[in-house]
Design a protein around this motif. Structure first.
Motif, short mmCIF file in Angstrom:
data_model
loop_
_atom_site.label_atom_id
_atom_site.label_comp_id
_atom_site.label_asym_id
_atom_site.label_seq_id
_atom_site.Cartn_x
_atom_site.Cartn_y
_atom_site.Cartn_z
N VAL A 147 0.84 -1.19 0.00
CA VAL A 147 0.00 0.00 0.00
C VAL A 147 0.88 1.25 0.00
CG1 VAL A 147 -1.81 1.25 1.22
CG2 VAL A 147 -1.81 -1.25 1.21
N LEU A 148 0.74 2.07 -1.03
CA LEU A 148 1.51 3.30 -1.14
C LEU A 148 0.82 4.45 -0.42
CD1 LEU A 148 2.68 3.25 -4.88
CD2 LEU A 148 3.56 1.98 -2.90
N ASP A 149 1.59 5.42 0.00
CA ASP A 149 1.03 6.60 0.67
C ASP A 149 0.59 7.60 -0.39
OD1 ASP A 149 0.30 8.64 2.29
OD2 ASP A 149 2.30 9.07 3.10
N THR A 150 -0.67 7.53 -0.75
CA THR A 150 -1.23 8.45 -1.76
C THR A 150 -2.03 9.57 -1.10
OG1 THR A 150 -3.19 7.06 -2.01
CG2 THR A 150 -1.33 6.61 -3.49
N LYS A 151 -1.85 9.76 0.18
CA LYS A 151 -2.55 10.80 0.94
C LYS A 151 -4.06 10.58 0.93
CE LYS A 151 1.59 12.49 1.04
NZ LYS A 151 2.46 12.17 2.18
N GLY A 152 -4.47 9.32 0.91
CA GLY A 152 -5.89 9.00 0.94
C GLY A 152 -6.61 9.27 -0.37
N ILE A 153 -5.88 9.25 -1.49
CA ILE A 153 -6.46 9.51 -2.81
C ILE A 153 -6.43 8.22 -3.62
CG2 ILE A 153 -6.26 10.88 -4.92
CD1 ILE A 153 -4.88 13.03 -3.28
N ASN A 154 -7.44 8.02 -4.46
CA ASN A 154 -7.50 6.81 -5.27
C ASN A 154 -6.36 6.76 -6.28
OD1 ASN A 154 -8.44 7.88 -8.03
ND2 ASN A 154 -9.98 8.73 -6.66
N LYS A 161 -1.49 13.19 -9.74
CA LYS A 161 -0.91 14.16 -8.82
C LYS A 161 0.54 13.82 -8.46
CE LYS A 161 -5.32 15.37 -6.63
NZ LYS A 161 -5.29 16.81 -6.90
N GLY A 162 0.97 12.59 -8.75
CA GLY A 162 2.34 12.19 -8.48
C GLY A 162 2.55 11.44 -7.19
N THR A 163 1.51 11.27 -6.35
CA THR A 163 1.70 10.55 -5.09
C THR A 163 1.73 9.04 -5.31
OG1 THR A 163 -0.69 10.74 -4.71
CG2 THR A 163 0.73 12.34 -3.62
N PHE A 164 1.04 8.55 -6.35
CA PHE A 164 1.19 7.16 -6.75
C PHE A 164 2.24 7.17 -7.86
CE2 PHE A 164 0.41 3.14 -8.80
CZ PHE A 164 -0.08 2.31 -7.81
N GLY A 165 3.51 7.18 -7.43
CA GLY A 165 4.59 7.36 -8.39
C GLY A 165 5.78 6.47 -8.11
N GLU A 168 7.59 6.95 -4.54
CA GLU A 168 6.85 6.38 -3.43
C GLU A 168 6.89 4.85 -3.49
OE1 GLU A 168 4.34 5.54 -0.19
OE2 GLU A 168 5.68 7.20 -0.69
N LEU A 169 6.80 4.29 -4.67
CA LEU A 169 6.86 2.84 -4.82
C LEU A 169 8.22 2.31 -4.38
CD1 LEU A 169 5.73 0.14 -5.73
CD2 LEU A 169 6.36 0.73 -8.09
N LEU A 170 9.28 2.94 -4.81
CA LEU A 170 10.62 2.53 -4.42
C LEU A 170 10.82 2.65 -2.92
CD1 LEU A 170 12.61 4.19 -7.34
CD2 LEU A 170 12.45 1.73 -6.89
N SER A 171 10.27 3.71 -2.35
CA SER A 171 10.39 3.92 -0.90
C SER A 171 9.68 2.80 -0.13
CB SER A 171 9.79 5.28 -0.52
OG SER A 171 9.77 5.45 0.88
N ARG A 172 8.50 2.38 -0.59
CA ARG A 172 7.76 1.33 0.10
C ARG A 172 8.42 -0.04 -0.08
NH1 ARG A 172 5.47 3.61 4.12
NH2 ARG A 172 4.90 5.70 3.39
N GLY A 196 1.78 7.45 -13.46
CA GLY A 196 2.63 7.96 -12.39
C GLY A 196 3.89 7.16 -12.14
N VAL A 197 4.01 5.97 -12.71
CA VAL A 197 5.13 5.08 -12.40
C VAL A 197 5.95 4.80 -13.66
CG1 VAL A 197 5.79 2.79 -11.56
CG2 VAL A 197 3.87 4.00 -10.51
N ALA A 198 7.26 5.02 -13.56
CA ALA A 198 8.18 4.69 -14.65
C ALA A 198 8.75 3.30 -14.37
CB ALA A 198 9.29 5.72 -14.75
N ALA A 199 8.28 2.30 -15.10
CA ALA A 199 8.66 0.92 -14.83
C ALA A 199 10.16 0.70 -14.95
CB ALA A 199 7.91 -0.01 -15.78
N HIS A 200 10.79 1.34 -15.92
CA HIS A 200 12.24 1.14 -16.10
C HIS A 200 13.03 1.70 -14.93
CE1 HIS A 200 11.51 5.22 -17.65
NE2 HIS A 200 12.76 5.47 -17.38
N THR A 201 12.54 2.80 -14.33
CA THR A 201 13.21 3.37 -13.16
C THR A 201 13.09 2.45 -11.96
OG1 THR A 201 12.75 5.62 -13.94
CG2 THR A 201 13.28 5.35 -11.61
#
Length: 401
Positions: A147-154, A161-165, A168-172, A196-201
């Motif tokens: 579960v990523l921290d999207t600030k309670g946003i879908n 908005k960049g919170t599902f990015g 954040e994924l790498l951090s989790r 929001g997510v760059a798979a190669h990164t």
């Protein structure tokens, strides 16, 4: 996939605790040892009754947590795939925009069923409704939920908005020590999170590969069963009458809150007339103006979304103006003898302008719009909406004399 039942089948064995199956790494907490067997409505083999779990200092034991499982990186909470009454009530409140900013779960790693190192890792947002739908639709599967921290946003809005990015994924991945828990290096992400997510990164910095799942959560079990192969239907976006209908309550309540500040202004303006100011006129004309405002919001936030496919044009602002203008015209014709021509024209313009604005706000709820297209539409529509409201206000005040 099927699991061996944890609870003893005979009543005589009820007082003895049954060990976890070999497949499960679940270890009930010490307080649960006297009653380790799940109740019939609990689907996970290693979930313990909530009453048997102990809250730890500084933590709250959420009602969707039904146990813990031991991993090389420490204990991970297990969640139930059965939604309870509180979950359903919470979803209903979200449909009406009640407490929406606070409806979230703690980010991190969760387990579903009896997850093993080979179980899939499903990535989702910490908006609780999204989290609930994921665990509900994965019922019967063993999986990890990151579960990523999207600030309670879908997922969709958070990706924009960049919170599902990627960051954040790498951090989790790092904070949950996911590489120590699972033996594979595969992540399943929702298709709406792709922007929001760059798979190669992610692969370069974590060695985990990203696979985008189906559009709808309900298709996820079939997607996993087919070895992460999507059918054409799984990649298709729909926006049916029902899907539009369930979005209208929150649109209505949110927009009405935004224009509520205008209510006292309408009361004051309604009292202006030949006798400078009249409290009686303020009340009577103010109530009429409130009704006109409510009608405009209903036309833009409810009627326009429901009629969306059948309305001409691509612009949501134009569609809303069309519906609002038509409804306002009918209402004005019914009341023209009692309110007069100027007030009737004012009502038509007001309903059309408000409906246009409310319908334009609905662009954020549809899968068919883009940020650049919405910005372009707003630059054109908002000046016209303001001009229509200003003209309506002048006609309304003038109609009192």
């Amino acid at each position: 996939m099927s699991k061996e039942p944890c609870c003893p089948s005979s009543a005589a064995e009820k007082n003895s605790c049954c060990p976890p199956t070999e497949k499960s790494s679940c270890t009930p907490p010490p307080a649960a040892q006297e009653d380790c067997c799940t109740t019939p409505d609990q689907d996970a083999a290693c979930c313990t009754p909530k009453a048997a779990l102990q809250e730890r200092p500084g933590y709250i034991l959420c009602d969707y947590v039904c146990g813990v499982t031991s991993t090389p990186a420490g204990e991970v909470p297990l969640v139930s795939s059965t939604l309870n009454r509180r979950d359903h009530l919470g979803h209903c409140a979200m449909r009406w925009g009640i407490g929406r900013d606070r409806y979230r779960v703690t980010p991190g790693l969760y387990g579903l069923g009896a997850p093993t190192p080979e179980s899939p890792v499903v990535v989702t947002a910490n908006y609780k409704m999204t989290f609930d739908l994921v665990r509900r639709d994965l019922k019967g599967l063993d999986a990890w939920l990151l579960v990523l921290d999207t600030k309670g946003i879908n997922v969709w809005c958070a990706a924009g908005k960049g919170t599902f990015g990627s960051d954040e994924l790498l951090s989790r991945i790092a904070s949950s020590s996911l590489d120590k828990i699972v033996s594979h290096r595969k992540l399943l992400l929702p298709q709406y999170g792709a922007v929001g997510v760059a798979a190669h990164t992610v692969r370069k910095q974590s060695s985990f590969t990203v696979t985008y799942g189906p559009v709808r959560i309900a298709d996820l079990p079939g997607f996993i069963a087919a070895d992460n192969q999507a059918t054409e239907g799984m990649r298709s976006t729909t926006f049916s009458f029902y899907e539009r209908l369930v979005l209208t309550p929150v649109e209505f309540t949110t927009l009405w809150k935004e224009i509520a500040w205008a209510l006292p202004v309408l009361l004051i303006l309604g009292g202006i007339g030949p006798h400078i100011f009249s409290l009686t006129a303020a009340w009577q004309r103010g109530i009429t103006a409130w009704f006109v405002g409510l009608l405009g919001v209903l036309c833009g936030a409810v009627l326009t979304p429901l009629l969306l496919p059948w309305l001409p044009g691509r612009s949501f602002a134009f569609k809303g103006a069309l519906v609002g203008g038509a409804v306002g015209l009918v209402a004005a014709l019914l009341k023209v003898e009692s309110i007069g021509l100027l007030n009737s024209l004012s009502s038509i313009l007001s309903v059309a302008a408000l409906a246009s604005f409310c319908a334009m706000n609905f662009t954020g709820s549809t899968p068919f719009t883009s940020p650049s297209g919405v910005e372009k539409e707003m630059r054109i529509a908002i000046p016209l909406q303001l001009a229509a409201l200003l003209t309506a206000g002048v006609l309304w005040v003038w109609g009192a004399f």
